[in-house]
Design a protein around this motif. Structure first.
Motif, PDB file in Angstrom:
ATOM      1  N   LYS A  20      44.872  42.662  32.926  1.00 21.83           N
ATOM      2  CA  LYS A  20      43.495  42.789  33.451  1.00 21.83           C
ATOM      3  C   LYS A  20      42.311  42.911  32.396  1.00 21.83           C
ATOM      4  CE  LYS A  20      42.049  44.513  38.091  1.00 21.83           C
ATOM      5  NZ  LYS A  20      41.962  45.993  39.525  1.00 21.83           N
ATOM      6  N   SER A  21      42.751  44.269  31.287  1.00 23.93           N
ATOM      7  CA  SER A  21      41.394  43.632  30.078  1.00 23.93           C
ATOM      8  C   SER A  21      41.289  43.449  29.862  1.00 23.93           C
ATOM      9  CB  SER A  21      42.243  45.399  29.736  1.00 23.93           C
ATOM     10  OG  SER A  21      43.552  44.577  28.966  1.00 23.93           O
TER      11      SER A  21
ATOM     12  N   LEU B  74      34.989  38.639  30.523  1.00 25.86           N
ATOM     13  CA  LEU B  74      33.767  38.829  31.331  1.00 25.86           C
ATOM     14  C   LEU B  74      32.836  39.458  30.535  1.00 25.86           C
ATOM     15  CD1 LEU B  74      32.727  38.842  33.918  1.00 25.86           C
ATOM     16  CD2 LEU B  74      33.015  40.717  34.728  1.00 25.86           C
ATOM     17  N   LYS B  75      33.104  40.590  30.356  1.00 28.45           N
ATOM     18  CA  LYS B  75      31.916  41.517  29.354  1.00 28.45           C
ATOM     19  C   LYS B  75      31.502  40.172  27.673  1.00 28.45           C
ATOM     20  CE  LYS B  75      30.435  45.868  26.919  1.00 28.45           C
ATOM     21  NZ  LYS B  75      30.663  45.664  25.306  1.00 28.45           N
TER      22      LYS B  75
ATOM     23  N   THR C 276      32.758  32.597  33.537  1.00 25.84           N
ATOM     24  CA  THR C 276      32.243  33.594  33.349  1.00 25.84           C
ATOM     25  C   THR C 276      30.697  33.048  32.032  1.00 25.84           C
ATOM     26  OG1 THR C 276      33.695  34.278  31.560  1.00 25.84           O
ATOM     27  CG2 THR C 276      34.176  35.681  33.651  1.00 25.84           C
TER      28      THR C 276
ATOM     29  N   THR D 246      40.956  40.240  30.570  1.00 24.40           N
ATOM     30  CA  THR D 246      40.293  39.684  31.693  1.00 24.40           C
ATOM     31  C   THR D 246      38.960  39.986  31.913  1.00 24.40           C
ATOM     32  OG1 THR D 246      40.530  40.439  33.745  1.00 24.40           O
ATOM     33  CG2 THR D 246      41.585  38.148  32.634  1.00 24.40           C
ATOM     34  N   ALA D 247      38.366  41.350  32.174  1.00 27.47           N
ATOM     35  CA  ALA D 247      37.804  42.082  31.873  1.00 27.47           C
ATOM     36  C   ALA D 247      36.726  41.809  30.495  1.00 27.47           C
ATOM     37  CB  ALA D 247      37.642  43.134  32.184  1.00 27.47           C
TER      38      ALA D 247
END
Lengths: 197, 213
Positions: free
Chosen positions: B3-4, B10-11, B135, B6-7
């Motif tokens: 999860k981290s 994204l950022k 993204t 993918t985050a």
């Protein structure tokens, strides 16, 4: 429905009034990254002009003698891309054989050209506006020369900018974009001369 | 952990490594349509989907592609998706498709797509590559929509084709023409760079500099 424009007029129009780069934004990526250096800009501009002229000619032939009779319109994007890639590859080989000196100055830019939007853009404009053979070649050559002119001008201006103070946030691409904006405004000044579209 | 990651992607794609104001990729084909919000939206959605799906496909088949013909395979995969998008546009949005003209086809040569395929999809699994492509497209969409917002508002006095400014407003013709797009992109770059520099973290880009074409 071929537009009745004299190829000669079209040639000049695509250099000045409807410059493919400054009015249609095509070929920006390599335009910005290469224009740092005057010599490379010259080489890339030459290469774009040559490739554009040859590819518009070839893709006109392919479009009118292969794609249209067979009704393969939906495949035209892939076909054009393959034509461009093939032309670039062949040109690279020919230049390599014929003149190693030219290859050193021009050849390194050729692979870049396959993904230059201006080339595909010129072909797609040619397809959509239904140009005839002579018009297409004139349009291709003119657009190529227009691109060359634009990148040479920008490279010359950037050389001056580098020696002058620029706000930190605008350094590099930022100030370049503003310069291109002014160039585009200047080229709008030509638009009264010839009207083609 | 997944999860981290993918985050982080994204950022990275939306802000730290935004395709437009940091990587300067893909400005070519889409600036031309930014004088109109509807067209910009359609165009950027097209670009995002193409990037996502072609990254996905290329990541999936990358072991099968010999290095020598990599470029051409990438281009063919990308044009396949662009053709799909073109056909969908023609079927469902015939007006927009006409207005966009050659620019739909020009998604093929949008440097972002090739850039993501080269820089990310080469070395990552398909799912993650899909997310990365999507993204990247979103980062691109955000900037272009902001530019289109200003251009349409000041150039036509409307948003999404609906008049929002009173009749007494005199449209700025320059906003419809090409130069304004360059100025606005420069301003976005200026703003983003100043903000990022303001954070004073010298490790501004977390990724190593990716190969530029």
């Amino acid at each position: 429905m071929m537009p009745l424009v004299n190829p000669f007029t079209l040639f000049f129009a695509s250099i000045f009034t409807s410059n493919i780069l400054l009015s249609n934004f095509l070929g920006m990526c390599s335009f910005i990254s290469i224009s740092k250096d005057w010599k490379s800009s010259f080489g890339l501009g030459m290469a774009v002009t040559v490739v554009m002229t040859v590819t518009t000619l070839l893709s006109w032939l392919v479009l009118h003698y292969i794609i249209m009779p067979l009704g393969l319109d939906y495949l035209s994007f892939i076909v054009f891309i393959v034509v461009i890639a093939a032309v670039v590859q062949i040109l690279e080989m020919i230049i390599d054989r014929a003149s190693p000196a030219l290859y050193m100055s021009l050849g390194i830019f050729l692979p870049l050209i396959t993904v230059n939007c201006a080339i595909l853009g010129a072909i797609l404009f040619m397809q959509i506006r239904n140009y005839g053979l002579m018009q297409s070649v004139a349009f291709g050559a003119g657009s190529g020369l227009g691109w060359w002119l634009a990148i040479m001008l920008l490279a010359a201006i950037r050389e001056r900018i580098d020696k002058n103070p620029v706000p930190a946030g605008l350094k590099g691409p930022g100030i370049t974009m503003i310069t291109i904006g002014f160039m585009a405004m200047a080229f709008i000044g030509f638009s009264g001369m010839i009207a083609v579209q | 952990m997944a999860k981290s990651k993918t985050a982080a992607i994204l950022k990275d794609n939306l802000w730290t490594n935004n395709p437009i104001f940091i990587q300067i990729l893909g400005i070519c084909s889409t600036l031309a349509v930014t004088n109109n919000l509807v067209n910009t939206l359609i165009m950027t959605v097209g670009v995002s989907l193409t990037t996502a799906f072609s990254s996905f496909t290329l990541a999936g088949i990358q072991k099968l592609i010999p290095r020598k013909v990599r470029m051409i395979v990438q281009v063919v995969v990308i044009s396949f998706y662009v053709i799909l998008i073109d056909i969908i546009l023609r079927a469902y949005f015939p007006d927009a498709s006409k207005q966009l003209g050659p620019y739909v086809g020009l998604i093929i040569t949008n440097c972002i797509i090739m850039g993501r395929a080269e820089a990310f999809a080469q070395a990552n699994p398909p799912g993650l590559s899909f997310w990365d492509g999507l993204t990247s497209g979103l980062g691109y969409m955000a900037v272009l929509l902001a530019i289109a917002f200003v251009r349409e508002l000041l150039g036509f006095g409307s948003l999404f084709g609906i008049k929002v400014l009173p009749e007494s407003f005199v449209p700025w013709t320059i906003m419809i023409m090409a130069p304004s797009a360059f100025f606005l992109v420069a301003m976005v770059m200026w703003w983003a760079k100043s903000v990022q520099a303001g954070k004073a973290q010298p490790k501004a880009s977390s990724k190593p500099q990716e190969a530029k074409k």
